[in-house]
Write a protein that holds these residues in place. Sequence first.
Motif, PDB file in Angstrom:
ATOM      1  N   GLU A  82       5.627  21.668 -38.443  1.00 42.61           N
ATOM      2  CA  GLU A  82       5.178  23.070 -38.404  1.00 42.61           C
ATOM      3  C   GLU A  82       6.319  24.004 -38.015  1.00 42.61           C
ATOM      4  O   GLU A  82       6.534  25.048 -38.630  1.00 42.61           O
ATOM      5  CB  GLU A  82       4.071  23.212 -37.356  1.00 42.61           C
ATOM      6  N   LEU A  83       7.075  23.590 -36.980  1.00 41.41           N
ATOM      7  CA  LEU A  83       8.180  24.421 -36.496  1.00 41.41           C
ATOM      8  C   LEU A  83       9.264  24.554 -37.567  1.00 41.41           C
ATOM      9  O   LEU A  83       9.830  25.632 -37.763  1.00 41.41           O
ATOM     10  CB  LEU A  83       8.781  23.832 -35.220  1.00 41.41           C
ATOM     11  N   GLU A  84       9.538  23.430 -38.268  1.00 39.17           N
ATOM     12  CA  GLU A  84      10.547  23.469 -39.334  1.00 39.17           C
ATOM     13  C   GLU A  84      10.126  24.443 -40.424  1.00 39.17           C
ATOM     14  O   GLU A  84      10.916  25.219 -40.951  1.00 39.17           O
ATOM     15  CB  GLU A  84      10.712  22.074 -39.950  1.00 39.17           C
ATOM     16  N   SER A 102      -4.176  20.568 -26.371  1.00 40.00           N
ATOM     17  CA  SER A 102      -5.053  19.990 -25.356  1.00 40.00           C
ATOM     18  C   SER A 102      -4.947  18.457 -25.358  1.00 40.00           C
ATOM     19  O   SER A 102      -4.850  17.829 -24.303  1.00 40.00           O
ATOM     20  CB  SER A 102      -6.486  20.452 -25.641  1.00 40.00           C
ATOM     21  N   VAL A 103      -4.928  17.857 -26.550  1.00 34.09           N
ATOM     22  CA  VAL A 103      -4.814  16.391 -26.653  1.00 34.09           C
ATOM     23  C   VAL A 103      -3.485  15.920 -26.067  1.00 34.09           C
ATOM     24  O   VAL A 103      -3.431  14.949 -25.308  1.00 34.09           O
ATOM     25  CB  VAL A 103      -4.954  15.943 -28.134  1.00 34.09           C
ATOM     26  N   LEU A 104      -2.433  16.654 -26.393  1.00 34.19           N
ATOM     27  CA  LEU A 104      -1.091  16.299 -25.896  1.00 34.19           C
ATOM     28  C   LEU A 104      -1.053  16.363 -24.370  1.00 34.19           C
ATOM     29  O   LEU A 104      -0.497  15.470 -23.715  1.00 34.19           O
ATOM     30  CB  LEU A 104      -0.060  17.271 -26.493  1.00 34.19           C
ATOM     31  N   SER A 105      -1.682  17.376 -23.805  1.00 34.65           N
ATOM     32  CA  SER A 105      -1.623  17.502 -22.346  1.00 34.65           C
ATOM     33  C   SER A 105      -2.478  16.416 -21.688  1.00 34.65           C
ATOM     34  O   SER A 105      -2.106  15.880 -20.645  1.00 34.65           O
ATOM     35  CB  SER A 105      -1.985  18.925 -21.903  1.00 34.65           C
ATOM     36  N   ARG A 106      -3.617  16.033 -22.299  1.00 31.45           N
ATOM     37  CA  ARG A 106      -4.430  14.943 -21.719  1.00 31.45           C
ATOM     38  C   ARG A 106      -3.694  13.611 -21.793  1.00 31.45           C
ATOM     39  O   ARG A 106      -3.774  12.786 -20.899  1.00 31.45           O
ATOM     40  CB  ARG A 106      -5.772  14.870 -22.433  1.00 31.45           C
ATOM     41  N   ALA A 123      -3.483  24.421 -34.024  1.00 34.59           N
ATOM     42  CA  ALA A 123      -3.678  23.260 -34.893  1.00 34.59           C
ATOM     43  C   ALA A 123      -4.588  22.265 -34.166  1.00 34.59           C
ATOM     44  O   ALA A 123      -4.539  22.135 -32.946  1.00 34.59           O
ATOM     45  CB  ALA A 123      -2.336  22.632 -35.205  1.00 34.59           C
ATOM     46  N   THR A 124      -5.422  21.602 -34.937  1.00 34.64           N
ATOM     47  CA  THR A 124      -6.410  20.705 -34.325  1.00 34.64           C
ATOM     48  C   THR A 124      -6.191  19.248 -34.743  1.00 34.64           C
ATOM     49  O   THR A 124      -5.395  18.956 -35.636  1.00 34.64           O
ATOM     50  CB  THR A 124      -7.832  21.100 -34.766  1.00 34.64           C
ATOM     51  N   VAL A 125      -6.949  18.373 -34.101  1.00 34.65           N
ATOM     52  CA  VAL A 125      -6.927  16.942 -34.413  1.00 34.65           C
ATOM     53  C   VAL A 125      -7.241  16.729 -35.907  1.00 34.65           C
ATOM     54  O   VAL A 125      -6.641  15.884 -36.566  1.00 34.65           O
ATOM     55  CB  VAL A 125      -7.953  16.205 -33.516  1.00 34.65           C
ATOM     56  N   GLY A 168       2.865  10.319 -31.122  1.00 35.02           N
ATOM     57  CA  GLY A 168       3.854  10.504 -32.195  1.00 35.02           C
ATOM     58  C   GLY A 168       3.309  11.386 -33.311  1.00 35.02           C
ATOM     59  O   GLY A 168       4.017  12.253 -33.821  1.00 35.02           O
ATOM     60  N   ASP A 169       2.051  11.162 -33.695  1.00 38.04           N
ATOM     61  CA  ASP A 169       1.423  11.995 -34.743  1.00 38.04           C
ATOM     62  C   ASP A 169       1.433  13.461 -34.337  1.00 38.04           C
ATOM     63  O   ASP A 169       1.749  14.349 -35.132  1.00 38.04           O
ATOM     64  CB  ASP A 169      -0.048  11.597 -34.953  1.00 38.04           C
ATOM     65  N   VAL A 170       1.057  13.702 -33.069  1.00 40.70           N
ATOM     66  CA  VAL A 170       0.913  15.080 -32.590  1.00 40.70           C
ATOM     67  C   VAL A 170       2.271  15.782 -32.537  1.00 40.70           C
ATOM     68  O   VAL A 170       2.435  16.895 -33.040  1.00 40.70           O
ATOM     69  CB  VAL A 170       0.235  15.108 -31.191  1.00 40.70           C
TER      70      VAL A 170
END
Length: 173
Positions: free
Chosen positions: A159-161, A122-126, A32-34, A150-152
């Motif tokens: 998605e997991l649900e 990648s965004v979450l890890s940065r 999934a992307t930004v 929070g958005d991410v």
Amino acid sequence: MPVSFQAPKRGDKDKNKTVSQSNESNLAQDTATVQDVLTKKGDTVFSIRPEDTLGQAVELLSEKHIGALVVTDANGELKGILSERDIVRKLAQTPGKTLPHKTEQVMTSNVETCTRQESLISVLSRMTEGRFRHMPVVENNRLFGIVTIGDVVNYRLVELEYEALQLKQLVVG
Ligand code: AMP
């Protein structure tokens, strides 16, 4: 003669694993992307100018129920980011005299940005590594939105649900 399911044993080779048991297939779901987040939340970005005061900033933060503002100049170019953390720090340094300060004196100028194509992982890890919770989306000096930690996280949870529901339906029929 039909063979019933055999649980994998310690001696089994990796190649005997089913698709759902391999790392590759599990990681592939994390593409999934930004842009996916922006499609859901929209591209609204609340901004202020470098010369605006912290008093104006706190009014906007409070009115919009947000935690950070991007700082842009008259041409819309990104100059910095001002988060509630910066204001709290300034409050501690200059008690009773904080609000008249200009945004440019308090903001972070070296802003990390992402593109719409970057993966959420990648965004979450940065964000985790840099210890900040906001990431403006910028391409060719143009602002396309902002994503928060929070958005991410929320996107991934939904998605997991959904995946869990699909699995349940598959089992229950
Ligand atoms: P936050 O966790 O987003 O409230 O911000 C914590 C600190 O990181 C504050 O000093 C912000 O100015 C700074 N900050 C927030 N977002 C970014 C970003 N995308 N790039 C660099 N610094 C940031």
